[in-house]
Scaffold this motif. Sequence first.
Motif, PDB file in Angstrom:
ATOM      1  N   PRO A 161      -6.923   2.178  -2.943  1.00  0.00           N
ATOM      2  CA  PRO A 161      -7.198   2.170  -1.270  1.00  0.00           C
ATOM      3  C   PRO A 161      -6.438   2.774  -0.438  1.00  0.00           C
ATOM      4  O   PRO A 161      -5.064   2.566  -0.268  1.00  0.00           O
TER       5      PRO A 161
ATOM      6  N   GLN B 281      -8.663  -3.764  -2.528  1.00  0.00           N
ATOM      7  CA  GLN B 281      -7.344  -4.438  -2.142  1.00  0.00           C
ATOM      8  C   GLN B 281      -7.211  -5.898  -2.513  1.00  0.00           C
ATOM      9  O   GLN B 281      -6.305  -6.385  -2.913  1.00  0.00           O
TER      10      GLN B 281
ATOM     11  N   ILE C 188       1.005  -1.193   0.126  1.00  0.00           N
ATOM     12  CA  ILE C 188       0.089   0.048  -0.071  1.00  0.00           C
ATOM     13  C   ILE C 188       0.815   1.206   0.100  1.00  0.00           C
ATOM     14  O   ILE C 188       1.651   1.605   0.955  1.00  0.00           O
TER      15      ILE C 188
ATOM     16  N   TRP D 284     -10.029   2.203   6.221  1.00  0.00           N
ATOM     17  CA  TRP D 284      -9.468   2.409   4.904  1.00  0.00           C
ATOM     18  C   TRP D 284     -10.730   3.395   4.212  1.00  0.00           C
ATOM     19  O   TRP D 284     -11.941   3.268   4.800  1.00  0.00           O
TER      20      TRP D 284
ATOM     21  N   MET E 118      -4.861  -3.821  -7.501  1.00  0.00           N
ATOM     22  CA  MET E 118      -5.522  -3.032  -6.399  1.00  0.00           C
ATOM     23  C   MET E 118      -6.177  -1.792  -7.539  1.00  0.00           C
ATOM     24  O   MET E 118      -5.959  -0.663  -6.934  1.00  0.00           O
TER      25      MET E 118
END
Length: 571
Positions: free
Chosen positions: A501, A384, A295, A331, A389
């Motif tokens: 995300p 995710q 991420i 998130w 993603m």
Amino acid sequence: MQVLSSLSALPESSSFDLVVVGAGGAGMAAALFAALEGQQVLLVERTGHVGGTTAWSGGTTWIPGTRHSASVNPTDTLVDAKRYLDNAVGTRSPAALRQTFLDFGAQAVEVLENRTEVHYRAYPKHPDYISDLGGSTLNGRALEPLPFDGRLLGALFPLVRPPIPEFTVLGGMMVDRTDINHLLGLGKSFRSFKHACKLLARHATDRLRHPRGTRLVMGNALVGRLLHSLSQHANVTLALQTSVQRIQRNANGIQSLTLVQDGQRRTVAVRKGLVLASGGFNRHPQLRQDLLPGISADWCPAAPGHTGEAHGLAQHAGAHYGPGGLSPAFWAPVSKRQRPDGNTAVFPHFMMDRAKPGILAVNQAGDRFVNESTSYHLFALALQQQPQMAAYLVCDANALRKYGIGMVRPGGKGLEPFLADGYLVQADTLEALAHKLALPAAHLQASVAQINDYAETGIDPDFQRGSTAYSQNMGDPCAGGKNPNLGPLREAPFYAVRLYPGDIGASTGFATDGDARVLGEDNTPIPGLYAVGNDMHSIMGGVYTAPDITLGPGVVFAYLAARHAAARTSA
């Protein structure tokens, strides 16, 4: 309150009853509760602004059982709230900590409202996020700060972290949900016209004297109210642009800490307690890599400042992270765009677009993958799981005019800059849009055809969009369809925005007890060390149960930490 112009203004032999690290919502609350207890308080903030991510948030404070809850939902009880949390969270967090939160929530709010400038209201309809679970409710638990006149802060007003520019209008005018509805209805009702005129007149006056609007709403209002309250206490010192370099612990617990600012250092003694409220681990490079692999930090929409530096110091003093949880972070789907000044705007898609009729989300294969009207937390968790993603919000011209999409305002005007830099993608046909997005055209066309069919029946058999009270509250009941969340995409041109995300806050934090005391590896409290806000392991176990469920527990456990520290014998 004394605001230090420089760390050199702090005497070498300084000592404080309570030191709070981090001036976000939870940290400011901890400092304020301690000040009310008559304690000498030092509030340390590593940036030049107070408010942290709270200043950028909706400012909603989820605390069941308050007098505001009774005013809009008199049948709600703490037993119901406990049942809801038990159903939603289960064994992902200690039930005893959740019960402590419920037991003391109303008391914390009473202290704030009776003794400070912090005041709330209950929004008429603000459902719990998993509204199909037993014990959930449609209103009363989510408290919103009352709008605040920033002019009351005087010279302190610039210390409040400004809102995200993309969440303001007309060069810095803040608006909340009520304001937005009135602005959109400007030409439809006299009441909305009158409301809008008052807003615009106030903002015009503000801009003659201030760089932005002084009518503060949402998170800015809460931060403004906390700062105004702190400013009334001579026993509070605020040190900005100051970091913690070292935490010293002896046999009796936390003894002192070393502060640093532009090469200057001061070691201050801690008489009763140190509260960690630094905002969580999220921007610490190694912790992020360990807890949120894959991420990008560029997707995080939270305010700067929560570098996680204090976490390593606390771990050296014996602290450890709590176990388990659905996810180590909370998130939201976000979109990105480069601003004219070269900075990147990261825009969280909370409620204005994705659940509205005429808008759907597809993945890299051109297929729907999620209930677009679910909570932003669950939406981003589903994102995710998609290849690379990657996902897109897609809408037609009618939906764009009515609701906007991401950073594009409703109305359908002024699209050229968004199209020019690629933030917004436009095409005259779905096939052409798919080509621009590198999606299989047949899949995108099938997904749109499917959602158009579901709009006719009002039922989404694939993802149950619009089937819960929470989902329906996110939709548009005035759109005229059978389901407030479903509408067809028919009017060209068609548009898309890329989604990522984005972590909006930490769920994983330091293990604590019911007084917010940080626990050592043997699960006994470390004397004089507390953690609140995103530095405390979430009592929600990584489940996003309701609006801003970081801020509610942050305030309540700040109250408990300050109260416990005040009762301690000086170390």
